[in-house]
Design a protein around this motif. Structure first.
Motif, PDB file in Angstrom:
ATOM      1  N   SER A   1       0.736  -1.161   0.420  1.00  0.00           N
ATOM      2  CA  SER A   1       0.057  -0.278  -0.089  1.00  0.00           C
ATOM      3  C   SER A   1       1.188   1.467  -0.161  1.00  0.00           C
ATOM      4  N   ILE A   2       0.098   2.832  -0.050  1.00  0.00           N
ATOM      5  CA  ILE A   2       1.157   3.296   0.053  1.00  0.00           C
ATOM      6  C   ILE A   2       1.149   3.910   1.118  1.00  0.00           C
ATOM      7  N   PRO A   3       0.646   4.254   2.376  1.00  0.00           N
ATOM      8  CA  PRO A   3       1.624   4.045   3.752  1.00  0.00           C
ATOM      9  C   PRO A   3       2.781   3.037   4.099  1.00  0.00           C
ATOM     10  N   VAL A   4       2.523   2.171   3.496  1.00  0.00           N
ATOM     11  CA  VAL A   4       3.793   0.923   3.721  1.00  0.00           C
ATOM     12  C   VAL A   4       4.848   1.136   2.448  1.00  0.00           C
ATOM     13  N   SER A   5       4.880   1.769   1.457  1.00  0.00           N
ATOM     14  CA  SER A   5       5.611   2.440   0.446  1.00  0.00           C
ATOM     15  C   SER A   5       6.114   4.102   1.540  1.00  0.00           C
ATOM     16  N   VAL A   6       5.393   4.335   1.651  1.00  0.00           N
ATOM     17  CA  VAL A   6       5.679   5.842   2.931  1.00  0.00           C
ATOM     18  C   VAL A   6       7.100   5.387   3.958  1.00  0.00           C
ATOM     19  N   TYR A   7       6.505   4.243   4.288  1.00  0.00           N
ATOM     20  CA  TYR A   7       7.345   3.858   5.697  1.00  0.00           C
ATOM     21  C   TYR A   7       8.601   2.938   5.018  1.00  0.00           C
ATOM     22  N   TRP A   8       8.514   2.884   3.909  1.00  0.00           N
ATOM     23  CA  TRP A   8       9.759   2.519   3.119  1.00  0.00           C
ATOM     24  C   TRP A   8      11.482   3.442   2.225  1.00  0.00           C
ATOM     25  N   CYS A   9      10.337   4.622   2.330  1.00  0.00           N
ATOM     26  CA  CYS A   9      10.660   5.655   2.041  1.00  0.00           C
ATOM     27  C   CYS A   9      11.712   5.985   3.519  1.00  0.00           C
ATOM     28  N   ILE A  10      10.651   5.910   4.394  1.00  0.00           N
ATOM     29  CA  ILE A  10      11.295   7.050   5.718  1.00  0.00           C
ATOM     30  C   ILE A  10      12.377   6.391   6.325  1.00  0.00           C
ATOM     31  N   VAL A  11      12.588   5.184   5.778  1.00  0.00           N
ATOM     32  CA  VAL A  11      13.300   4.491   6.384  1.00  0.00           C
ATOM     33  C   VAL A  11      15.112   3.957   5.636  1.00  0.00           C
ATOM     34  N   THR A  12      14.749   4.270   4.334  1.00  0.00           N
ATOM     35  CA  THR A  12      15.442   4.603   3.250  1.00  0.00           C
ATOM     36  C   THR A  12      16.082   5.971   3.013  1.00  0.00           C
ATOM     37  N   LEU A  13      15.683   7.186   3.666  1.00  0.00           N
ATOM     38  CA  LEU A  13      15.881   8.242   3.563  1.00  0.00           C
ATOM     39  C   LEU A  13      16.493   8.670   4.779  1.00  0.00           C
ATOM     40  N   THR A  14      16.843   7.969   6.146  1.00  0.00           N
ATOM     41  CA  THR A  14      16.988   8.519   7.306  1.00  0.00           C
ATOM     42  C   THR A  14      18.532   7.359   6.943  1.00  0.00           C
ATOM     43  N   THR A  15      18.601   6.553   5.970  1.00  0.00           N
ATOM     44  CA  THR A  15      20.151   6.007   6.465  1.00  0.00           C
ATOM     45  C   THR A  15      20.277   4.510   7.199  1.00  0.00           C
ATOM     46  N   VAL A  16      18.261   4.621   7.815  1.00  0.00           N
ATOM     47  CA  VAL A  16      18.441   3.079   8.243  1.00  0.00           C
ATOM     48  C   VAL A  16      18.388   2.041   8.200  1.00  0.00           C
ATOM     49  N   GLY A  17      17.303   1.534   6.879  1.00  0.00           N
ATOM     50  CA  GLY A  17      17.535   0.606   6.279  1.00  0.00           C
ATOM     51  C   GLY A  17      17.584  -0.926   6.491  1.00  0.00           C
ATOM     52  N   PHE A  18      15.845  -1.135   6.960  1.00  0.00           N
ATOM     53  CA  PHE A  18      15.974  -2.491   7.617  1.00  0.00           C
ATOM     54  C   PHE A  18      16.254  -3.314   6.709  1.00  0.00           C
TER      55      PHE A  18
ATOM     56  N   LEU B   1      14.918   4.657  -8.648  1.00  0.00           N
ATOM     57  CA  LEU B   1      14.446   5.555  -7.568  1.00  0.00           C
ATOM     58  C   LEU B   1      15.059   5.283  -6.056  1.00  0.00           C
ATOM     59  N   ALA B   2      15.366   3.851  -5.606  1.00  0.00           N
ATOM     60  CA  ALA B   2      16.258   3.438  -4.169  1.00  0.00           C
ATOM     61  C   ALA B   2      17.381   4.185  -4.298  1.00  0.00           C
ATOM     62  N   ALA B   3      17.817   4.501  -5.233  1.00  0.00           N
ATOM     63  CA  ALA B   3      19.449   5.165  -4.814  1.00  0.00           C
ATOM     64  C   ALA B   3      19.373   6.501  -5.085  1.00  0.00           C
ATOM     65  N   ILE B   4      18.466   6.566  -5.458  1.00  0.00           N
ATOM     66  CA  ILE B   4      18.759   8.442  -5.727  1.00  0.00           C
ATOM     67  C   ILE B   4      17.910   8.884  -4.020  1.00  0.00           C
ATOM     68  N   ILE B   5      17.060   7.650  -3.535  1.00  0.00           N
ATOM     69  CA  ILE B   5      16.798   8.472  -2.022  1.00  0.00           C
ATOM     70  C   ILE B   5      17.565   8.577  -0.932  1.00  0.00           C
ATOM     71  N   MET B   6      18.249   7.370  -1.156  1.00  0.00           N
ATOM     72  CA  MET B   6      19.190   7.285  -0.169  1.00  0.00           C
ATOM     73  C   MET B   6      20.684   8.045  -0.653  1.00  0.00           C
ATOM     74  N   ILE B   7      20.780   8.574  -1.520  1.00  0.00           N
ATOM     75  CA  ILE B   7      22.136   9.478  -1.594  1.00  0.00           C
ATOM     76  C   ILE B   7      20.979  11.117  -1.091  1.00  0.00           C
ATOM     77  N   MET B   8      20.306  11.494  -1.633  1.00  0.00           N
ATOM     78  CA  MET B   8      19.476  12.477  -0.972  1.00  0.00           C
ATOM     79  C   MET B   8      19.628  12.010   0.818  1.00  0.00           C
ATOM     80  N   GLY B   9      19.273  10.852   1.007  1.00  0.00           N
ATOM     81  CA  GLY B   9      19.845  10.559   2.577  1.00  0.00           C
ATOM     82  C   GLY B   9      20.545  11.335   3.427  1.00  0.00           C
ATOM     83  N   TYR B  10      22.099  10.737   3.006  1.00  0.00           N
ATOM     84  CA  TYR B  10      23.238  12.454   3.462  1.00  0.00           C
ATOM     85  C   TYR B  10      22.891  13.608   3.316  1.00  0.00           C
ATOM     86  N   GLY B  11      22.880  13.978   1.879  1.00  0.00           N
ATOM     87  CA  GLY B  11      22.504  15.072   2.606  1.00  0.00           C
ATOM     88  C   GLY B  11      21.415  16.223   3.354  1.00  0.00           C
ATOM     89  N   ILE B  12      20.172  15.455   3.890  1.00  0.00           N
ATOM     90  CA  ILE B  12      19.050  15.678   3.735  1.00  0.00           C
ATOM     91  C   ILE B  12      19.722  15.458   6.004  1.00  0.00           C
TER      92      ILE B  12
END
Length: 284
Positions: free
Chosen positions: A186-203, A216-227
């Protein structure tokens, strides 16, 4: 005739106040050191008491030791109340509440089984070590950091709101790209994954499998370091703008027990009480 009778009482209360609340005098510093040692010992007692399989006499010694320390803390709590002109200023202060909570559990153990383990709250009283080690400047620096965080709060809130929008958009895209077959149910699950990936936690509980999804996941990971660096820069900028000088006056008001006075303060910033009544009496 009544005035001389009150002077010994006032002098006695003042001496006791200086010992309990002040860390500038040798007796005050000794009292605080003894207090911290007893707090540390008490916390160790409670921790050891939770270990099973020790000889029975060890538990008895720990129990009696806790009672001795608790009685000392109870007397100390009463002494702190009677040496302040406004007892409520201490009773409802941060340290006053902690002191009370660190004393009650053993008494409550007669009613609530196991409540004595709550005595570990005494570890919070170790915060008084700052007064003993004369690191008031470090306390001032923590206040400076707190002010920087408060001043940068609007910028951080705007930044977090922008990050939340990015996560919603990226999560929605990932849901459309990967779908339920890849775990994006679902979209909430996908948003959860994005938050986990963006914060470089990566469960690793959800991962994209399609090439476009991985891109797209690689772009989000790179954005995480800048954020991660953005809020740090915001707080650092506000911290740099703050004043460098920190007042190190550790005098406690004898009336309301207020702290953090200016170095040149002669009267309490909270109630206006004379901070050095003995000096004023000698000058008169």
């Amino acid at each position: 005739m009544g005035v001389p009778l009150e002077k010994p009482k006032s002098a006695w209360r003042k001496r006791l106040h200086d010992i309990i609340y002040e860390a500038d005098t040798p007796m005050g510093k000794l009292f605080d050191v003894v207090l911290l040692v007893l707090i540390f010992i008490s916390v160790i007692f409670v921790m050891v008491e939770s270990v099973r399989g020790l000889p029975e006499h060890v538990y008895d010694l720990l129990y009696y030791g806790e009672w001795v320390i608790t009685i000392f803390f109870s007397l100390e709590y009463i002494a702190r109340i009677i040496t302040v002109k406004k007892p409520s200023s201490y009773v409802f202060s941060f340290y006053g509440i902690i002191d009370l909570l660190s004393t009650l559990p053993l008494y409550l153990s007669f009613i609530l089984v196991g409540s004595n383990y709550l005595l570990t709250v005494r570890a919070l009283r170790l915060l008084r070590v700052f007064r003993i080690l004369k690191v008031t400047r470090y306390i001032g620096e923590s206040n400076k950091l707190k002010k920087a965080l408060i001043d940068s709060r609007p910028k951080i809130l705007v930044f977090l709101f922008a990050v939340l929008i990015v996560c919603i958009i990226a999560g929605t895209l990932m849901y459309l790209i990967e779908g339920e077959a890849s775990g994006f149910k679902s979209i909430p699950v996908s948003v959860y994954w994005c938050i986990v990936t963006l914060t470089t936690v990566g469960f690793g509980d959800i991962a994209p499998v399609t090439p476009f999804g991985q891109f797209l996941a690689a772009i989000i990971m790179i954005m995480g370091y800048g954020i991660i660096a953005v809020p740090t820069g915001i707080v650092s900028a506000e911290y740099t703008r703050s004043s460098d000088y920190v007042h190190v006056n550790s005098k406690a008001c004898p009336n309301c027990n207020a702290l953090r006075h200016r170095d040149d303060a002669k009267f309490c910033h909270k109630c206006g009480e004379d901070l050095y009544p003995e000096t004023s009496e000698n000058a008169s």
